[in-house]
Enzyme design. Sequence first.
Site, PDB file in Angstrom:
ATOM      1  N   GLU A   2      -9.422   3.821   2.039  1.00 47.72           N
ATOM      2  CA  GLU A   2      -8.902   3.958   0.678  1.00 47.72           C
ATOM      3  C   GLU A   2      -7.830   2.929   0.336  1.00 47.72           C
ATOM      4  O   GLU A   2      -7.673   2.552  -0.819  1.00 47.72           O
ATOM      5  CB  GLU A   2      -8.330   5.370   0.476  1.00 47.72           C
ATOM      6  CG  GLU A   2      -6.878   5.596   0.967  1.00 47.72           C
ATOM      7  CD  GLU A   2      -6.684   5.379   2.451  1.00 47.72           C
ATOM      8  OE1 GLU A   2      -7.660   5.505   3.198  1.00 47.72           O
ATOM      9  OE2 GLU A   2      -5.552   5.075   2.871  1.00 47.72           O
ATOM     10  N   ASP A  23       1.601   6.303   5.629  1.00 50.35           N
ATOM     11  CA  ASP A  23       0.609   5.418   5.015  1.00 50.35           C
ATOM     12  C   ASP A  23       1.135   4.788   3.718  1.00 50.35           C
ATOM     13  O   ASP A  23       0.457   3.996   3.094  1.00 50.35           O
ATOM     14  CB  ASP A  23      -0.689   6.204   4.746  1.00 50.35           C
ATOM     15  CG  ASP A  23      -1.922   5.327   4.902  1.00 50.35           C
ATOM     16  OD1 ASP A  23      -1.809   4.246   5.515  1.00 50.35           O
ATOM     17  OD2 ASP A  23      -2.985   5.723   4.399  1.00 50.35           O
ATOM     18  N   LYS A  78       0.850  -1.197   0.000  1.00 52.68           N
ATOM     19  CA  LYS A  78       0.000   0.000   0.000  1.00 52.68           C
ATOM     20  C   LYS A  78       0.885   1.246   0.000  1.00 52.68           C
ATOM     21  O   LYS A  78       1.701   1.440   0.906  1.00 52.68           O
ATOM     22  CB  LYS A  78      -0.925   0.005   1.222  1.00 52.68           C
ATOM     23  CG  LYS A  78      -1.652   1.338   1.450  1.00 52.68           C
ATOM     24  CD  LYS A  78      -2.635   1.271   2.624  1.00 52.68           C
ATOM     25  CE  LYS A  78      -3.177   2.668   2.976  1.00 52.68           C
ATOM     26  NZ  LYS A  78      -4.127   2.654   4.106  1.00 52.68           N
ATOM     27  N   ASP A  92     -12.151   7.100   3.739  1.00 49.15           N
ATOM     28  CA  ASP A  92     -10.935   6.873   4.522  1.00 49.15           C
ATOM     29  C   ASP A  92     -10.533   5.386   4.499  1.00 49.15           C
ATOM     30  O   ASP A  92      -9.458   5.038   4.958  1.00 49.15           O
ATOM     31  CB  ASP A  92     -11.156   7.348   5.960  1.00 49.15           C
ATOM     32  CG  ASP A  92      -9.849   7.587   6.702  1.00 49.15           C
ATOM     33  OD1 ASP A  92      -8.778   7.538   6.055  1.00 49.15           O
ATOM     34  OD2 ASP A  92      -9.900   7.821   7.931  1.00 49.15           O
ATOM     35  N   ARG A 126      -7.581  -0.254   0.885  1.00 49.90           N
ATOM     36  CA  ARG A 126      -8.096  -1.502   0.309  1.00 49.90           C
ATOM     37  C   ARG A 126      -8.512  -1.308  -1.136  1.00 49.90           C
ATOM     38  O   ARG A 126      -8.476  -2.251  -1.928  1.00 49.90           O
ATOM     39  CB  ARG A 126      -9.250  -2.020   1.181  1.00 49.90           C
ATOM     40  CG  ARG A 126     -10.428  -1.092   1.280  1.00 49.90           C
ATOM     41  CD  ARG A 126     -11.333  -1.418   2.464  1.00 49.90           C
ATOM     42  NE  ARG A 126     -10.698  -1.126   3.740  1.00 49.90           N
ATOM     43  CZ  ARG A 126     -11.267  -1.320   4.915  1.00 49.90           C
ATOM     44  NH1 ARG A 126     -12.482  -1.817   5.004  1.00 49.90           N
ATOM     45  NH2 ARG A 126     -10.624  -1.027   6.033  1.00 49.90           N
ATOM     46  N   ASP A 181      -2.610  10.380   3.586  1.00 50.42           N
ATOM     47  CA  ASP A 181      -4.006   9.984   3.767  1.00 50.42           C
ATOM     48  C   ASP A 181      -4.736  11.013   4.616  1.00 50.42           C
ATOM     49  O   ASP A 181      -4.633  11.014   5.848  1.00 50.42           O
ATOM     50  CB  ASP A 181      -4.064   8.593   4.418  1.00 50.42           C
ATOM     51  CG  ASP A 181      -5.494   8.092   4.588  1.00 50.42           C
ATOM     52  OD1 ASP A 181      -6.414   8.708   3.998  1.00 50.42           O
ATOM     53  OD2 ASP A 181      -5.680   7.087   5.297  1.00 50.42           O
ATOM     54  N   LYS A 202     -10.290  12.810   8.257  1.00 51.11           N
ATOM     55  CA  LYS A 202      -9.792  12.392   9.567  1.00 51.11           C
ATOM     56  C   LYS A 202      -9.966  13.537  10.560  1.00 51.11           C
ATOM     57  O   LYS A 202      -9.848  14.704  10.192  1.00 51.11           O
ATOM     58  CB  LYS A 202      -8.304  12.017   9.471  1.00 51.11           C
ATOM     59  CG  LYS A 202      -8.074  10.697   8.755  1.00 51.11           C
ATOM     60  CD  LYS A 202      -6.631  10.253   8.820  1.00 51.11           C
ATOM     61  CE  LYS A 202      -6.397   9.000   8.016  1.00 51.11           C
ATOM     62  NZ  LYS A 202      -7.075   7.810   8.571  1.00 51.11           N
TER      63      LYS A 202
HETATM   64  N1  BES Z   1      -4.191   4.639   6.890  1.00 53.36           N
HETATM   65  C1  BES Z   1      -5.320   4.373   7.694  1.00 53.36           C
HETATM   66  C2  BES Z   1      -5.035   3.379   8.804  1.00 53.36           C
HETATM   67  C3  BES Z   1      -4.089   3.822   9.881  1.00 53.36           C
HETATM   68  C4  BES Z   1      -4.574   4.374  11.043  1.00 53.36           C
HETATM   69  C5  BES Z   1      -2.734   3.618   9.756  1.00 53.36           C
HETATM   70  C6  BES Z   1      -3.692   4.745  12.036  1.00 53.36           C
HETATM   71  C7  BES Z   1      -1.862   3.996  10.761  1.00 53.36           C
HETATM   72  C8  BES Z   1      -2.331   4.553  11.898  1.00 53.36           C
HETATM   73  C9  BES Z   1      -6.440   3.801   6.843  1.00 53.36           C
HETATM   74  O1  BES Z   1      -6.499   4.252   5.546  1.00 53.36           O
HETATM   75  C10 BES Z   1      -7.720   4.192   7.500  1.00 53.36           C
HETATM   76  O2  BES Z   1      -8.029   5.340   7.528  1.00 53.36           O
HETATM   77  N2  BES Z   1      -8.429   3.205   8.034  1.00 53.36           N
HETATM   78  C11 BES Z   1      -9.674   3.414   8.663  1.00 53.36           C
HETATM   79  C12 BES Z   1     -10.609   2.397   8.089  1.00 53.36           C
HETATM   80  C13 BES Z   1     -12.042   2.674   8.378  1.00 53.36           C
HETATM   81  C14 BES Z   1     -12.491   3.977   7.789  1.00 53.36           C
HETATM   82  C15 BES Z   1     -12.864   1.555   7.776  1.00 53.36           C
HETATM   83  C16 BES Z   1      -9.502   3.202  10.147  1.00 53.36           C
HETATM   84  O3  BES Z   1      -8.676   2.385  10.555  1.00 53.36           O
HETATM   85  O4  BES Z   1     -10.173   3.872  10.927  1.00 53.36           O
HETATM   86 ZN    ZN Z   2      -4.773   4.910   4.700  1.00 55.09          ZN
HETATM   87 MN    MN Z   3      -7.602   6.053   5.328  1.00 58.37          MN
END
Ligand code: BES
Ligand code: ZN
Ligand code: MN
Length: 487
Positions: A335, A274, A251, A333, A337, A256, A263
Amino acid sequence: MYRSIQLATSSKPLQVHFAFAGEKPPKGARGAAALDAARSTPGFQAEVGECVPAGARDLVVGLGSRREFALSTLRKASSRLAKVLHRRGVIGISVHAPVGLDARHFEARVLGQAFAEALMIAAWRVDFFDGTASKRSASLKKLSISSPDAGFAKGMAVGVKVATAVNAARRMGATPPNVCTPAWMERQARKLGLGLRVRSISYAQAQRLGMGGLVNVGRGSAAKPQMIIVEYKPRTVARSCRKEHLILVGKTITFDTGGYSLKVNNGMLGMKYDKSGGTNVLGAMQAIAAMKLPMRVTAVLPAAENMVSDDSYRPDDIITMHNGVTVEVTNTDAEGRLVLADALSYACEKLKPTAIIDMATLTGGVVVALGHFSAGMFCESDGLRRRVEDASTTTGEKVWRLPLWKEHRDNMRSQHADILNSAANRGAHPIQGAAFLSYFVDPLVPWCHLDIAGVAAVDSANDQFVRGPTGFGVRTIVELVRQWSHA
Ligand code: BES
Ligand code: ZN
Ligand code: MN
């Protein structure tokens, strides 16, 4: 810290010896005098990483109790040693392998590799963005490391290559998003050389190929997305992996913001990490090529920046992915996947993989589940999972298995499209991510998904790492390929 660490003999190197707690060195053994001197130093207990000088030319490093010795012990001692050497202004060391360890479990080569890796990883710093307000450490020194023990020295040579790649991955990781764009990542891949073949699927090509995930996630950014492909085809392939083609997917979200599902307040800070799946896969490719490992490996990096603009994708959008699966976007968010999905589908259709490993900072949920201690692992293939676990045991980069059941896959179904990118219920987020990805992998190809959100970077310095990216997974993937190819 040190400008660089290289394998070389220096004139009058500091002799480094290891000592186990509560042991007397056998009379006449090499380094016995230094060990004796250390033992008579008041307070010296030979605890793990405890360093004490023995005269002007020798240094003794504690390894704790012999019974509890593990590779992680040596890594910790080596990390501590890096700081001591730097503080003392040492520019050359000759390392005497720890003596009397069971060679079946601790080959000198394995010890040398772990020692050099930990030393170089601990000595790495982020100083390449220091400006005029920072005091330049004018006298950055080089450190030469060598060993009188052939096996240990051989291992150190490998360790230097691997750690160089780990630190290259960390350097990319620390590079801020105003510099590190998808195009910048492509340039880093091209700069590797080493016989690696690099090509890229541009934004326009991705549109033509129907890569709805990559295209929609990256569309809102002025720095358009692309899919970077790095191929390693060794001249000779080991018999153990003659028919194998391992695909690594990383990834590579260069930043992000969360997109329109923005966020909250400071949740965005640190989201330059990210891209760690991609930087670390690239690091693994660098080491694999530098070591000339006899196995075919290809990396696929879907690179995009998740931004907010009048052209960004939205929640409620329904998009069609590279394999024709339709996705209702419920959260912009989620994204990672989406870009990974197109990479996995493309790899399965075009690259004829026999195994796939993907690494991604995919969910905050995996940090809730496992903390910063291990990556989450999803792998329903017993054979591939064993390989990942074996490699991970050697490197000390921990992985922990989480389930991926049909129930989890069904949970991702949508009323308005094939699947959702994030289910309405808040449960099992890391598994939701894995379940989503499973719709894009050929079920006949063994596949392992590693969620590295908790381990890609550290918030504060510890023995091993300064604050910042860790390069998690580089060493484990290299070790997996080494073991698979019996190199
Ligand atoms: N890049 C984030 C995940 C992340 C969070 C990495 C904290 C490192 C530290 C990912 O893209 C994300 O935002 N995931 C969301 C998914 C949700 C919206 C389904 C999450 O984990 O809240
Ligand atoms: Zn992300
Ligand atoms: Mn995200």
